[in-house]
Design a protein around this motif. Structure first.
Motif, short mmCIF file in Angstrom:
data_model
loop_
_atom_site.label_atom_id
_atom_site.label_comp_id
_atom_site.label_asym_id
_atom_site.label_seq_id
_atom_site.Cartn_x
_atom_site.Cartn_y
_atom_site.Cartn_z
N GLY A 80 -7.86 -4.72 -10.50
CA GLY A 80 -7.62 -5.63 -11.58
C GLY A 80 -6.12 -6.19 -11.36
N LEU A 81 -5.61 -6.29 -10.19
CA LEU A 81 -4.31 -6.69 -10.00
C LEU A 81 -4.43 -8.33 -9.66
N HIS A 82 -3.18 -9.13 -9.95
CA HIS A 82 -3.38 -10.39 -9.93
C HIS A 82 -3.36 -10.77 -8.15
N PRO A 83 -3.99 -11.79 -7.86
CA PRO A 83 -3.77 -12.08 -6.15
C PRO A 83 -2.48 -12.06 -5.83
N GLU A 84 -1.50 -12.81 -6.62
CA GLU A 84 -0.11 -13.04 -6.30
C GLU A 84 0.61 -11.38 -6.16
N VAL A 85 0.06 -10.62 -6.87
CA VAL A 85 0.81 -9.35 -7.02
C VAL A 85 0.13 -8.60 -5.68
N ILE A 86 -0.98 -8.78 -5.40
CA ILE A 86 -1.51 -7.93 -4.12
C ILE A 86 -0.80 -8.44 -2.90
N LYS A 87 -0.50 -9.91 -2.79
CA LYS A 87 0.26 -10.51 -1.88
C LYS A 87 1.56 -9.88 -1.71
N LEU A 88 2.14 -9.75 -2.69
CA LEU A 88 3.77 -9.06 -2.70
C LEU A 88 3.53 -7.53 -2.44
N LEU A 89 2.40 -7.04 -2.78
CA LEU A 89 2.18 -5.60 -2.32
C LEU A 89 2.11 -5.45 -0.89
N GLY A 90 1.46 -6.33 -0.47
CA GLY A 90 1.10 -6.26 1.03
C GLY A 90 2.31 -6.49 2.10
N ARG A 91 3.14 -7.50 1.08
CA ARG A 91 4.59 -7.70 1.78
C ARG A 91 5.62 -6.54 2.12
N LEU A 92 5.35 -5.52 1.26
CA LEU A 92 6.08 -4.26 1.22
C LEU A 92 5.70 -3.47 2.34
N ARG A 93 4.65 -3.78 3.23
CA ARG A 93 4.14 -3.12 4.48
C ARG A 93 5.59 -3.36 5.60
N TYR A 94 6.14 -4.48 5.62
CA TYR A 94 7.15 -4.77 6.24
C TYR A 94 8.70 -4.88 5.82
N ARG A 95 8.75 -3.96 4.76
CA ARG A 95 9.82 -3.61 3.86
C ARG A 95 10.34 -2.03 4.15
N THR A 96 11.41 -1.72 4.37
CA THR A 96 12.11 -0.35 4.36
C THR A 96 13.26 -0.23 3.57
N SER A 97 13.49 1.19 3.29
CA SER A 97 14.60 1.54 2.42
C SER A 97 15.16 2.79 3.19
N TYR A 98 16.16 2.73 3.44
CA TYR A 98 16.71 4.01 4.31
C TYR A 98 15.83 4.28 5.36
N GLY A 99 15.11 3.59 5.70
CA GLY A 99 14.11 3.97 7.02
C GLY A 99 12.75 4.35 6.40
N GLN A 100 12.61 4.50 5.15
CA GLN A 100 11.19 4.89 4.70
C GLN A 100 10.60 3.46 4.28
N ASN A 101 9.11 3.51 4.82
CA ASN A 101 8.35 2.25 4.56
C ASN A 101 8.05 2.07 3.05
N VAL A 102 8.40 1.20 2.38
CA VAL A 102 8.42 0.74 0.91
C VAL A 102 7.07 0.92 0.47
N LEU A 103 6.11 0.39 1.09
CA LEU A 103 4.82 0.42 0.66
C LEU A 103 4.16 1.91 0.63
N GLN A 104 4.45 2.63 1.89
CA GLN A 104 4.03 3.86 1.91
C GLN A 104 4.67 4.69 0.87
N HIS A 105 5.92 4.51 0.51
CA HIS A 105 6.60 5.20 -0.38
C HIS A 105 5.87 4.74 -1.83
N SER A 106 5.53 3.62 -2.14
CA SER A 106 5.05 3.39 -3.55
C SER A 106 3.74 3.71 -3.51
N LYS A 107 3.10 4.11 -2.67
CA LYS A 107 1.59 4.79 -2.58
C LYS A 107 1.95 6.40 -2.84
N GLU A 108 2.73 6.71 -2.44
CA GLU A 108 3.33 8.08 -2.67
C GLU A 108 3.63 8.24 -4.12
N VAL A 109 4.54 7.49 -4.49
CA VAL A 109 5.06 7.57 -5.92
C VAL A 109 3.80 7.37 -6.82
#
Length: 523
Positions: free
Chosen positions: A316-345
């Motif tokens: 039930g996520l909004h399409p724009e939220v899904i696009k922003l979530l996919g952009r996190l695949r190319y974002r890192t924080s202290y070397g940790q992939n943010v999308l993978q980090h979000s899934k783990e959280v």
């Protein structure tokens, strides 16, 4: 001669007349024969026409009957369907009528009970009012007697009593608060360790530290010249179209792409690889490849966002939220992939919520979306938590999830909900796990210096030392300016300021040390 001529003439006329009569007679006989034949032919044609008309009449009658039967069957079918619908509607109306009758009976019984209760309450209120009047009268009489006995007015006695009660209440409250705090800390620490341990044991995700530097390998160094182009037109066109800087240095068979936007950098990297592989590098071709690559990456971003929501079990996520979530695949924080980090959280938050008996789907949703603001934090002002709050509010997320996202880096008691506390804990677990994050030496040194500067900015601080790779700060205070109670408050204030002004992986322990020394010499 004349008579002969006349005779010949008369004879000719007679011959002509005779011939005319004979011809007329012969023609009359021939016409009668043709008329008879035509009459026979006409009669034959009329008979055939009658037979054909009769056949056509029978065919039309048969067709009319078929149409009538079809219309009759359709009418009967429609009538039967309407009759069935009417019967169903009638049954529904009967059911509703019975339900309304039951509800009416129930409401009538409740109204009777309410009226009876109101009467009882009115009677009790009347009795209580009478007793209160009697009690007020007795209190007044007792107050008069006490004033005479104690030789003190009621107001003076009240003030004295309030002071005594206040002192006693403060002492009891302080003692009770200390006991409650000690018990709560002991039990909370034990329970929290249990919940976090269970969550960590159940969550065994594998992480790979990803590089944020985009390097494109070349088949040979001659390709660098083709990338640059005549008078630099190719490299300028590439940088203009992609928004990414191209760094061509002495590195053999490689060029470096530099850009703050990770998605643009990925588009530039793929476009450069396609251009190098194709070999045709000129401004027009660069624009075509860049545009095509941008469309491919946008499509891939949507697929990545949808797959992430499916992996975590959030719908039930909004399409724009899904696009922003996919952009996190190319974002890192202290070397940790943010999308993978979000899934783990998300998984960790859900596990801890299950242990506490809370709403698991909502906890998983808040964990997945807690860093959504990092997808566009380079484009907007504010922290990624505030940006995430704004985006999720705009796209219709629930207030509980929005609040948890907004507060996942805050620790102000009273403002945080249980959901935001779980997201904070899961975020800290994911970021502090050994090997999950890394940082450059320059960033590491700046963080240590900033940490010590924050501690030194408070009054009464003598020295501050950042130890254990910046995960702990020890602060020595002046014992004459900072007492024991102030030391506890100071530790809390420093921790809040560190949270507000710094970004760091995991958590930082703040230790305030107050020491009193007594020195004497024996002679």
């Amino acid at each position: 001669m004349t008579a002969g001529i006349i005779a010949y003439i008369l004879l000719g006329v007679a011959a002509v007349s005779l011939a005319t009569v004979v011809g007329w007679v012969l023609r009359g006989k021939s016409s009668e024969k043709k008329v008879a034949e035509n009459e026979k032919l006409a009669e034959k044609i009329v008979q055939e026409a009658k037979r054909e008309a009769e056949t056509e009449k029978k065919r039309l009658i048969i067709e009319a009957k078929d149409e009538w039967y079809k219309a009759k069957a359709k009418f009967e079918k429609d009538t039967q369907s309407a009759r069935s619908q009417l019967q169903r509607d009638e049954r529904k109306l009967n059911d509703r009528e019975r339900d309304l009758n039951r509800r009416a009976d129930l409401l009538e019984r409740k109204e009777k009970e309410v009226r009876k209760s109101e009467q009882e309450v009115a009677g009790r209120e009347k009795s209580v009012a009478q007793k209160e009047t009697q009690l007020d009268r007795l209190v007044e009489e007792q107050n008069v007697r006490l004033e005479k006995i104690a030789n003190m007015s009621a107001e003076e006695a009240k003030q004295l009593l309030m002071v005594n009660l206040e002192n006693e209440a403060r002492h009891s409250a302080a003692k009770l608060v200390g006991e409650i705090r000690e018990n709560a800390l002991r039990n909370a620490d034990k329970q929290a360790r249990k919940i976090i341990t269970l969550a960590i044991q159940r969550m065994a995700a594998e992480h790979v530290v990803e590089s944020t530097v985009s390097v494109v390998n070349l088949p040979n160094d001659e390709m660098k010249g083709r990338i640059i182009g005549r008078e630099g037109r190719n490299i300028r066109a590439f940088e203009t179209v992609t928004g990414i800087d191209v760094i061509i240095d002495d590195t053999p068979e490689a060029v470096i792409l530099s850009g703050f936007d990770p998605v643009r950098r990925e588009i530039g990297r793929r476009a450069m690889e396609k251009l190098v592989l194709d070999g045709r590098i000129h401004p027009t071709r660069i624009e075509e490849v860049a545009e095509k690559t941008r469309a491919e990456v946008e499509e891939e971003i949507r697929d990545i966002g949808e797959q992430a929501s499916i992996d975590v079990g959030v719908s039930g996520l909004h399409p724009e939220v899904i696009k922003l979530l996919g952009r996190l695949r190319y974002r890192t924080s202290y070397g940790q992939n943010v999308l993978q980090h979000s899934k783990e959280v998300a998984f960790l938050t859900s596990m801890m919520a299950a242990e506490l008996g809370l709403d698991e789907p909502r906890a998983r949703r808040a964990g997945l979306l807690h860093d959504l603001g990092k997808a566009v934090d380079h484009e907007r002002e504010g922290t990624h938590a505030s940006i995430g709050k704004e985006l999720l509010s705009r796209y219709g997320e629930s207030p509980q999830v929005v609040e948890a996202v907004a507060l996942h880096h805050e620790t102000t008691d009273g403002d945080n909900t249980m959901l935001s506390v779980l997201v904070q804990a899961a975020d800290a677990i994911s970021g502090a796990r050994p090997g999950a994050r890394r940082e450059t030496l320059e960033t590491y040194v700046k963080r240590l210096v900033k940490l010590e500067e924050i501690a030194d900015s408070f009054a009464g601080v003598d020295k501050a030392y950042a130890i254990q790779a910046g995960r702990e700060i020890r602060i020595l205070v002046e014992n004459k300016r900072v007492d024991d109670s102030r030391a506890a408050v100071l530790a809390s204030e420093i921790a809040r300021k560190v949270e507000k002004e710094m970004e760091y992986p995991g958590q930082i322990k703040v230790v305030v040390i107050r020491e009193t020394r007594a020195t004497e010499y024996a002679k």
